[in-house]
Design an enzyme around this catalytic site. Structure first.
Site, short mmCIF file in Angstrom:
data_model
loop_
_atom_site.label_atom_id
_atom_site.label_comp_id
_atom_site.label_asym_id
_atom_site.label_seq_id
_atom_site.Cartn_x
_atom_site.Cartn_y
_atom_site.Cartn_z
N GLN A 101 0.85 -1.20 0.00
CA GLN A 101 0.00 0.00 0.00
C GLN A 101 0.88 1.24 0.00
O GLN A 101 0.38 2.36 -0.06
CB GLN A 101 -0.86 0.03 1.26
CG GLN A 101 -1.78 -1.16 1.41
CD GLN A 101 -2.36 -1.23 2.81
OE1 GLN A 101 -3.36 -0.61 3.12
NE2 GLN A 101 -1.72 -1.99 3.67
N VAL A 103 3.58 4.11 -1.09
CA VAL A 103 3.86 4.82 -2.34
C VAL A 103 5.32 5.31 -2.36
O VAL A 103 5.71 6.06 -3.24
CB VAL A 103 2.89 6.01 -2.53
CG1 VAL A 103 1.45 5.52 -2.68
CG2 VAL A 103 2.98 7.02 -1.39
N ASP A 104 6.11 4.85 -1.38
CA ASP A 104 7.45 5.42 -1.20
C ASP A 104 8.53 4.80 -2.09
O ASP A 104 9.66 5.30 -2.15
CB ASP A 104 7.88 5.33 0.28
CG ASP A 104 7.83 3.91 0.85
OD1 ASP A 104 8.05 2.95 0.09
OD2 ASP A 104 7.58 3.78 2.07
N HIS A 119 -1.56 1.44 -4.18
CA HIS A 119 -1.93 2.85 -4.00
C HIS A 119 -1.09 3.80 -4.84
O HIS A 119 -1.06 4.99 -4.57
CB HIS A 119 -1.85 3.23 -2.51
CG HIS A 119 -2.92 2.57 -1.69
ND1 HIS A 119 -2.92 2.57 -0.31
CD2 HIS A 119 -4.04 1.91 -2.06
CE1 HIS A 119 -3.99 1.92 0.13
NE2 HIS A 119 -4.68 1.50 -0.91
N CYS A 148 1.82 18.92 -17.83
CA CYS A 148 2.13 17.94 -18.88
C CYS A 148 2.55 18.72 -20.13
O CYS A 148 2.22 19.90 -20.28
CB CYS A 148 0.87 17.12 -19.15
SG CYS A 148 1.02 15.91 -20.46
N CYS A 150 1.21 18.52 -22.83
CA CYS A 150 -0.04 18.91 -23.51
C CYS A 150 -0.63 20.18 -22.89
O CYS A 150 -1.63 20.70 -23.37
CB CYS A 150 -1.05 17.77 -23.48
SG CYS A 150 -1.95 17.60 -21.93
N GLY A 187 2.98 -4.43 9.03
CA GLY A 187 3.00 -2.97 9.25
C GLY A 187 1.84 -2.22 8.65
O GLY A 187 2.02 -1.11 8.16
N GLU A 215 1.89 -3.49 17.18
CA GLU A 215 0.75 -3.63 18.10
C GLU A 215 -0.35 -4.43 17.41
O GLU A 215 -0.30 -4.66 16.21
CB GLU A 215 0.23 -2.25 18.51
CG GLU A 215 -0.23 -1.42 17.33
CD GLU A 215 -0.57 0.02 17.70
OE1 GLU A 215 -0.04 0.54 18.70
OE2 GLU A 215 -1.40 0.60 16.97
P1 OAD Z 1 -1.22 3.19 9.03
O1 OAD Z 1 -0.46 4.40 9.45
O2 OAD Z 1 -2.71 3.21 9.12
O3 OAD Z 1 -0.74 1.96 9.90
C1 OAD Z 1 0.61 1.70 10.14
C2 OAD Z 1 0.68 0.40 10.92
O4 OAD Z 1 2.04 0.10 11.09
C3 OAD Z 1 0.05 0.48 12.32
O5 OAD Z 1 -0.75 -0.66 12.52
C4 OAD Z 1 1.26 0.48 13.24
O6 OAD Z 1 1.00 -0.17 14.48
C5 OAD Z 1 2.26 -0.29 12.42
N1 OAD Z 1 3.66 -0.01 12.68
C6 OAD Z 1 4.23 1.17 13.06
N2 OAD Z 1 5.56 1.05 13.15
C7 OAD Z 1 5.86 -0.24 12.81
C8 OAD Z 1 7.06 -0.98 12.68
N3 OAD Z 1 8.24 -0.44 12.92
N4 OAD Z 1 6.97 -2.28 12.31
C9 OAD Z 1 5.77 -2.87 12.06
N5 OAD Z 1 4.60 -2.21 12.16
C10 OAD Z 1 4.64 -0.92 12.53
O7 OAD Z 1 -0.74 2.81 7.57
P2 OAD Z 1 -1.37 1.80 6.51
O8 OAD Z 1 -2.03 0.64 7.14
O9 OAD Z 1 -0.31 1.55 5.51
O10 OAD Z 1 -3.77 5.06 1.68
O11 OAD Z 1 -2.46 2.72 5.85
C11 OAD Z 1 -3.15 2.21 4.77
C12 OAD Z 1 -3.48 3.30 3.80
O12 OAD Z 1 -4.13 4.37 4.48
C13 OAD Z 1 -2.28 3.99 3.19
O13 OAD Z 1 -1.76 3.33 2.08
C14 OAD Z 1 -2.85 5.31 2.77
C15 OAD Z 1 -3.57 5.62 4.04
O14 OAD Z 1 -4.53 6.52 4.01
C16 OAD Z 1 -3.82 5.92 0.67
O15 OAD Z 1 -3.07 6.86 0.59
C17 OAD Z 1 -4.86 5.58 -0.35
#
Ligand code: OAD
Length: 241
Positions: A101, A103-104, A119, A148, A150, A187, A215
């Protein structure tokens, strides 16, 4: 060393088909802020203003200024030991599928090939008129908002809230989840659908579902195994360094 079951190590050693879904926590140790925690990307900013088509239509300059800054921050980040462990694992296992998910671009920088980007990609831009997309890694961008050839405005080639995911990517990811025998959810807070459905698909199809997170999350009760710890530490232990 994180607590990892003998059963999981055995499944991996037997060469079972593995798929992994990563979220922002994957890149936490690389210094990329997550979305929902303290100090996260959305903490001081309005999601509605920065990550929706409506916010972009209202104020493209503001949205682009924010993305330009994110691109600057992230271009200074390097893949961590977790990204590298996944890349190495993928090289040894042609059947391995990596879905993110994020984008980095850090999985690709670590050497993972064929990553399924759900994403989008922060370092790609898309024409708002023609729909074509191309890589652009310039930091900072010379012009905001960028245009762009264009003449139309470009937008970040990422998925915003309220938008559908790239169709091919979601189809491939669902297929990978369905075929997997071990599914790693790494994560991610597992709350943003449709990506959050992938671990459920894997589990329903009989995969051994493993969550790696610092967590518990809403997914934890469904997981066969929850490994609590930072991804950058757990993955080298789990997959070998
Ligand atoms: P979140 O910020 O919602 O969740 C990050 C998760 O990583 C949490 O459950 C943390 O507990 C966990 N975490 C933090 N540090 C960690 C570490 N060192 N090792 C393992 N886990 C760790 O991010 P996402 O679940 O990626 O979407 O969010 C999903 C989507 O919501 C993103 O792609 C983005 C966002 O809005 C879009 O931009 C469409």
């Amino acid at each position: 060393m994180a607590a990892i079951s003998a059963r999981l190590l055995d499944l991996l050693a037997r060469g079972r088909r593995v798929a992994a879904l990563t979220g922002a926590g994957m890149s936490a140790e690389s210094g990329v802020p997550t979305f929902r925690s303290a100090g996260g990307f959305w903490e001081n900013e309005s999601l509605e203003d920065l990550a929706t088509p409506r916010g972009f239509a209202r104020d493209p300059r503001r949205v682009w200024a924010w993305y330009d800054e994110r691109r600057r921050q992230i271009s200074a980040c390097a893949p961590n030991a977790g990204h590298l462990a996944l890349a190495r694992f993928g090289r040894d296992r042609p059947g391995f599928r990596l879905i993110t998910q994020n984008v980095d671009g850090l999985h690709a920088s670590a050497g993972s090939a064929g990553v399924i980007l759900l994403h989008g990609d922060l370092f790609r831009v898309r024409c708002t008129k023609e729909g074509t997309s191309r890589e652009d890694r310039r930091v900072p961008l010379p012009e905001i908002p960028p245009r762009c050839a264009c003449g139309a405005m470009l937008r970040p080639d990422v998925v915003w809230f309220g938008e559908v995911l790239p169709e091919g990517a979601m189809r491939e990811a669902t297929e990978a989840a369905r075929r997997s025998e071990v599914f790693l959810s790494i994560g991610t807070s597992a709350v943003v659908y449709p990506a959050a459905a992938l671990p459920e698909v894997a589990k329903r199809s009989g995969a051994y579902l493993v969550e790696i997170n610092v967590e518990e999350t809403p997914l934890s009760p469904l997981a066969d195994e929850v490994i609590l710890g930072p991804a950058a530490q757990v993955l080298p232990d789990l997959l070998g360094t």
